[in-house]
Design a protein around this motif. Structure first.
Motif, short mmCIF file in Angstrom:
data_model
loop_
_atom_site.label_atom_id
_atom_site.label_comp_id
_atom_site.label_asym_id
_atom_site.label_seq_id
_atom_site.Cartn_x
_atom_site.Cartn_y
_atom_site.Cartn_z
N ASN A 7 0.84 -1.20 0.00
CA ASN A 7 0.00 0.00 0.00
C ASN A 7 0.88 1.25 0.00
O ASN A 7 1.66 1.47 0.91
N TYR A 8 0.72 2.03 -1.06
CA TYR A 8 1.47 3.28 -1.22
C TYR A 8 0.70 4.43 -0.58
O TYR A 8 -0.51 4.32 -0.34
N LYS A 9 1.37 5.54 -0.35
CA LYS A 9 0.70 6.71 0.24
C LYS A 9 -0.38 7.26 -0.68
O LYS A 9 -1.37 7.80 -0.22
N VAL A 10 -0.20 7.13 -1.98
CA VAL A 10 -1.18 7.66 -2.92
C VAL A 10 -2.22 6.65 -3.36
O VAL A 10 -3.33 7.02 -3.70
N ARG A 11 -1.90 5.36 -3.31
CA ARG A 11 -2.87 4.34 -3.74
C ARG A 11 -2.50 2.99 -3.14
O ARG A 11 -1.36 2.76 -2.75
N ASP A 12 -3.47 2.10 -3.07
CA ASP A 12 -3.23 0.74 -2.59
C ASP A 12 -2.98 -0.18 -3.78
O ASP A 12 -3.70 -0.12 -4.77
N VAL A 13 -1.96 -1.02 -3.66
CA VAL A 13 -1.60 -1.92 -4.75
C VAL A 13 -1.55 -3.35 -4.21
O VAL A 13 -0.79 -3.63 -3.29
N GLU A 14 -2.37 -4.20 -4.76
CA GLU A 14 -2.26 -5.63 -4.46
C GLU A 14 -1.15 -6.16 -5.35
O GLU A 14 -1.36 -6.42 -6.52
N TYR A 15 0.04 -6.28 -4.79
CA TYR A 15 1.19 -6.67 -5.61
C TYR A 15 0.99 -8.06 -6.20
O TYR A 15 1.23 -8.28 -7.38
N ASN A 16 0.54 -9.02 -5.39
CA ASN A 16 0.39 -10.39 -5.89
C ASN A 16 -0.58 -11.16 -5.01
O ASN A 16 -0.44 -11.16 -3.79
N LYS A 17 -1.55 -11.78 -5.62
CA LYS A 17 -2.45 -12.73 -4.95
C LYS A 17 -2.59 -13.91 -5.89
O LYS A 17 -3.12 -13.76 -6.99
N SER A 18 -2.07 -15.05 -5.47
CA SER A 18 -2.10 -16.19 -6.39
C SER A 18 -1.88 -17.51 -5.69
O SER A 18 -1.33 -17.59 -4.60
N VAL A 19 -2.33 -18.56 -6.35
CA VAL A 19 -2.06 -19.93 -5.95
C VAL A 19 -0.80 -20.37 -6.67
O VAL A 19 -0.54 -19.95 -7.80
N TYR A 20 0.01 -21.19 -6.00
CA TYR A 20 1.26 -21.63 -6.62
C TYR A 20 1.53 -23.10 -6.27
O TYR A 20 0.97 -23.65 -5.33
N LEU A 21 2.41 -23.69 -7.05
CA LEU A 21 2.88 -25.06 -6.85
C LEU A 21 4.39 -25.00 -6.87
O LEU A 21 4.98 -24.24 -7.63
#
Length: 190
Positions: A170-184
């Motif tokens: 989360n940046y001061k100017v905006r929120d960023v979901e950098y990565n949401k994922s399933v992995y193997l």
């Protein structure tokens, strides 16, 4: 000569430690993670209790709400304790960085060996790390990471892992979901 001898001894000792290497992939991300057992270098510390590590994540733009996404890198420190034969708990901190964002999140990790009567041991793991605004630098406002994984130890010191990760930068100017994922992936201890 003395320096070479020290390097040879350090290399030989590290073969018997519980260092680990991990690679996680999905259709768009690559994550590499290494941890070094620092207890092997200090007689006052039990082995497999203090770890220094590094992580690299090549995230895909499809997981982020920003137009350009840079690679994520981190250095980490973790202290683990065997609470019982099946349960390990740990506390640690990280220094992470991506585009115009740096933070020092604090967190906890857990690993539980499931009490199943199977040939292959299964482990359930998780972690939670958080950095408030006072632990963020550059344009960072807060950081939250959580993970859940299920591992199957198919060979001694070799596991196959299925997991889910969420990294919010989360940046001061905006929120960023950098990565949401399933992995193997694979985890190796050596």
């Amino acid at each position: 000569m003395f320096k070479k001898l020290n390097l040879i001894v350090a290399g030989a000792v590290s073969v018997f430690a519980m260092n680990s290497a991990e690679i996680n992939v999905n259709n768009s991300d690559l994550e590499l993670n290494v941890k070094f057992d620092m207890g092997q270098f200090n007689e006052n510390v039990e082995p497999a209790t203090i770890f220094l590590g590094a992580k690299y994540l090549n995230g895909d733009e499809g997981h982020s709400d920003s137009r350009s996404i840079d690679d994520y890198g981190e250095l980490n420190f973790l202290m683990m304790k065997d609470v019982s034969d099946n349960l390990k708990l740990g506390l640690g901190f990280k220094l992470n960085h991506t585009k115009n964002f740096t933070s020092v999140p604090l967190g906890a990790e857990v690993s539980y060996k499931l009490p199943l009567a199977t040939v292959i041991p299964f482990y359930l793991g998780g972690s939670l790390y958080y950095a408030s605004e006072v632990l963020c630098m550059e344009d960072g406002d807060s950081f939250l990471e959580f993970r859940v994984n299920l591992d199957a130890e198919v060979i001694e010191n070799g596991r196959v892992t299925l997991g889910y990760r969420s990294l919010d930068t989360n940046y001061k100017v905006r929120d960023v979901e950098y990565n949401k994922s399933v992995y193997l992936g694979f985890k190796f201890s050596f």
